[in-house]
Design a protein around this motif. Structure first.
Motif, PDB file in Angstrom:
ATOM      1  N   THR A  98       0.812  -1.212   0.000  1.00  0.00           N
ATOM      2  CA  THR A  98       0.000   0.000   0.000  1.00  0.00           C
ATOM      3  C   THR A  98       0.848   1.265   0.000  1.00  0.00           C
ATOM      4  N   ASP A  99       2.118   1.151   0.386  1.00  0.00           N
ATOM      5  CA  ASP A  99       3.006   2.318   0.354  1.00  0.00           C
ATOM      6  C   ASP A  99       3.764   2.425  -0.966  1.00  0.00           C
ATOM      7  N   GLY A 100       3.444   1.557  -1.931  1.00  0.00           N
ATOM      8  CA  GLY A 100       4.042   1.667  -3.245  1.00  0.00           C
ATOM      9  C   GLY A 100       5.364   0.969  -3.427  1.00  0.00           C
ATOM     10  N   PHE A 101       5.767   0.100  -2.489  1.00  0.00           N
ATOM     11  CA  PHE A 101       6.988  -0.658  -2.667  1.00  0.00           C
ATOM     12  C   PHE A 101       6.677  -2.014  -3.295  1.00  0.00           C
ATOM     13  N   ASP A 102       7.527  -2.413  -4.240  1.00  0.00           N
ATOM     14  CA  ASP A 102       7.381  -3.677  -4.938  1.00  0.00           C
ATOM     15  C   ASP A 102       7.703  -4.816  -3.967  1.00  0.00           C
ATOM     16  N   GLN A 103       6.755  -5.764  -3.811  1.00  0.00           N
ATOM     17  CA  GLN A 103       6.920  -6.851  -2.846  1.00  0.00           C
ATOM     18  C   GLN A 103       7.462  -8.145  -3.448  1.00  0.00           C
ATOM     19  N   SER A 119       3.157   0.372  -8.970  1.00  0.00           N
ATOM     20  CA  SER A 119       1.759   0.712  -9.214  1.00  0.00           C
ATOM     21  C   SER A 119       1.086  -0.448  -9.939  1.00  0.00           C
ATOM     22  N   PRO A 120      -0.242  -0.616  -9.784  1.00  0.00           N
ATOM     23  CA  PRO A 120      -1.120   0.243  -8.973  1.00  0.00           C
ATOM     24  C   PRO A 120      -1.030  -0.119  -7.500  1.00  0.00           C
ATOM     25  N   ASN A 140       9.835   1.479 -17.222  1.00  0.00           N
ATOM     26  CA  ASN A 140       8.461   0.991 -17.273  1.00  0.00           C
ATOM     27  C   ASN A 140       8.377  -0.427 -17.817  1.00  0.00           C
ATOM     28  N   VAL A 141       7.495  -1.224 -17.196  1.00  0.00           N
ATOM     29  CA  VAL A 141       7.137  -2.540 -17.722  1.00  0.00           C
ATOM     30  C   VAL A 141       5.814  -2.367 -18.458  1.00  0.00           C
ATOM     31  N   ARG A 142       5.786  -2.782 -19.727  1.00  0.00           N
ATOM     32  CA  ARG A 142       4.606  -2.544 -20.565  1.00  0.00           C
ATOM     33  C   ARG A 142       3.988  -3.867 -21.017  1.00  0.00           C
ATOM     34  N   PRO A 143       2.695  -3.843 -21.320  1.00  0.00           N
ATOM     35  CA  PRO A 143       2.028  -5.094 -21.716  1.00  0.00           C
ATOM     36  C   PRO A 143       2.496  -5.651 -23.049  1.00  0.00           C
ATOM     37  N   GLY A 144       3.071  -4.825 -23.915  1.00  0.00           N
ATOM     38  CA  GLY A 144       3.600  -5.266 -25.192  1.00  0.00           C
ATOM     39  C   GLY A 144       4.905  -4.571 -25.487  1.00  0.00           C
ATOM     40  N   LEU A 183       2.479  -1.257 -16.955  1.00  0.00           N
ATOM     41  CA  LEU A 183       1.967  -2.127 -15.905  1.00  0.00           C
ATOM     42  C   LEU A 183       2.508  -1.700 -14.553  1.00  0.00           C
ATOM     43  N   THR A 184       3.764  -1.296 -14.534  1.00  0.00           N
ATOM     44  CA  THR A 184       4.411  -0.832 -13.308  1.00  0.00           C
ATOM     45  C   THR A 184       5.745  -0.211 -13.687  1.00  0.00           C
TER      46      THR A 184
END
Length: 392
Positions: free
Chosen positions: A179-184, A212-213, A319-323, A332-333
């Motif tokens: 919830t604080d925006g850190f990648d788990q 995100s999100p 950025n990681v993108r769907p394509g 995506l994130t």
């Protein structure tokens, strides 16, 4: 527009390593330079440890203590009869590491009384309350890898079936972002194929991450908020006679902390607890990568490493993108800066220019379900060596 280049001169060195099935070998955790680690891996099938390194050393727990907070709340409650609000709040605390929810339950349960009760109930040997004057800081609770194994053994083998199923069910469904925006997705999730469960912990890397999100928080800001605990603990501690409190606490409260705990394999075969401290000022992506390398080195019965090749990345805001394109593509994130990524294949896509670099190759990251341009991967050449072309 820069000219096409064959390499990334000046980019960080490549850190590729083929991913294979978890090896059978003598236990020897590989701890990256500068990292302090406490490690315990317990095989529930044989009842033996396959890894033990500083397993009784105390670390500040960060969010791993949320396991004890949840267990204490459920000590006199049946998860099946929780109110919708209570269940939503607990779910968020366990899946998304919701600090506001933890602060709510920490206050509701009497703060340090929670630790007093759970130490007795679970037979913990190394767990201790925050130092005097910092009773509001649940992240300052001291935990060891050995006690964390005891916590999971209690959940799996002693707790009532409703409590076990509820807690483990949540730990098997972590959100990728806290919830604080850190990648788990560091440590266990990045190192092993499912099935696994996790409760992660981080402290000292700032108030918010860029993942995100972000899941919605479940507690109003006015309700027992801990004032962005993960980031403010270090600055508050330093401002009030650091050396005195460190001696009293017996744990390091200043260095960046990153922990991965949970189970791996069918039937929760192995319990894994890895606690780490990093040199002061370490970036989140660096700690994330170092913890991943350490976790992948462990002997974990029942665990299998995902296929692919690990590479380092460089640059912030990747950025990681769907394509394999930026056109009409919402990211995506965003990756933690400089983090290691697992690449399963690569394909030609939109040409991207980041002067002086230009590249049309994109890498597929299976653990994110998307692509990043190869420009940001630390490897010589536009096409990654040893990585197959995606079939579709």
């Amino acid at each position: 527009m820069g000219a096409t280049v064959l390499g990334l001169t000046g980019a960080p060195a490549a850190t590729a390593a083929p991913a294979t099935a978890a090896p059978a070998r003598a236990a020897q955790a590989e701890v990256p330079a500068g990292v302090t680690a406490g490690v315990a891996v317990f095989d529930r099938t044989t009842g033996t440890f396959t890894e033990r390194l500083n397993e009784t050393m105390r670390f500040r727990s960060a969010s791993v203590v949320k396991l004890l907070i949840a267990l204490d709340h459920l000590r006199t409650r049946d998860p099946r009869t929780l109110s919708t609000a209570d269940r939503t709040r607990l779910d968020s605390m366990l899946r998304s590491s919701d600090d506001n929810a933890a602060s709510y339950y920490w206050s509701l349960g009497g703060r340090t009384a929670i630790i007093d009760r759970t130490v007795t109930q679970l037979g913990l040997a190394d767990t201790a309350n925050p130092p005097a004057g910092y009773e509001d800081y649940w992240g300052y609770v001291a935990l060891s890898a050995a006690d964390t194994v005891r916590i999971y053994r209690y959940i799996l083998d002693t707790a009532s079936a409703p409590v076990r199923d509820y807690v483990m069910g949540n730990l098997r469904q972590p959100t990728r972002c806290g919830t604080d925006g850190f990648d788990q997705q560091f440590g266990i999730p990045g190192s092993f194929e499912r099935p696994w469960s996790v409760k992660q912990g981080w402290s000292g890397f700032g108030s918010t991450g860029n993942c995100s999100p972000k899941p919605a928080t479940t507690v109003p800001a006015a309700a027992a908020r801990q004032s962005t605990q993960q980031s403010t603990q270090k600055s508050a501690q330093r401002a009030a006679q650091e050396s005195t409190r460190l001696a009293a606490a017996g744990v390091d409260l200043t260095k960046e902390a990153l922990h991965t705990t949970g189970t791996v394999g069918a039937g929760d075969r192995s319990i894994v607890a890895v606690f780490t401290l990093h040199p002061d000022g370490t970036a989140y992506g660096k700690a994330y990568s170092d913890l991943g390398r350490l976790t992948r080195s462990l002997s974990v019965p029942g665990g299998a490493h995902p296929g692919g090749t690990w590479f380092g990345t460089w640059g912030p805001g990747v950025n990681v993108r769907p394509g394999p394109t930026t056109a009409g593509s919402t990211p995506l994130t965003t990756l933690p800066a400089g983090v290691d990524v697992l690449v399963s294949c690569q394909r030609l896509g939109q040409e991207v220019s980041i002067p002086p670099y230009t590249n049309s190759w994109w890498a597929y990251l299976p653990q994110y379900g998307g692509y990043i341009t190869n420009i940001y991967i630390s490897s010589p050449g536009n096409q990654l060596p040893g990585v197959p072309v995606c079939s579709s």
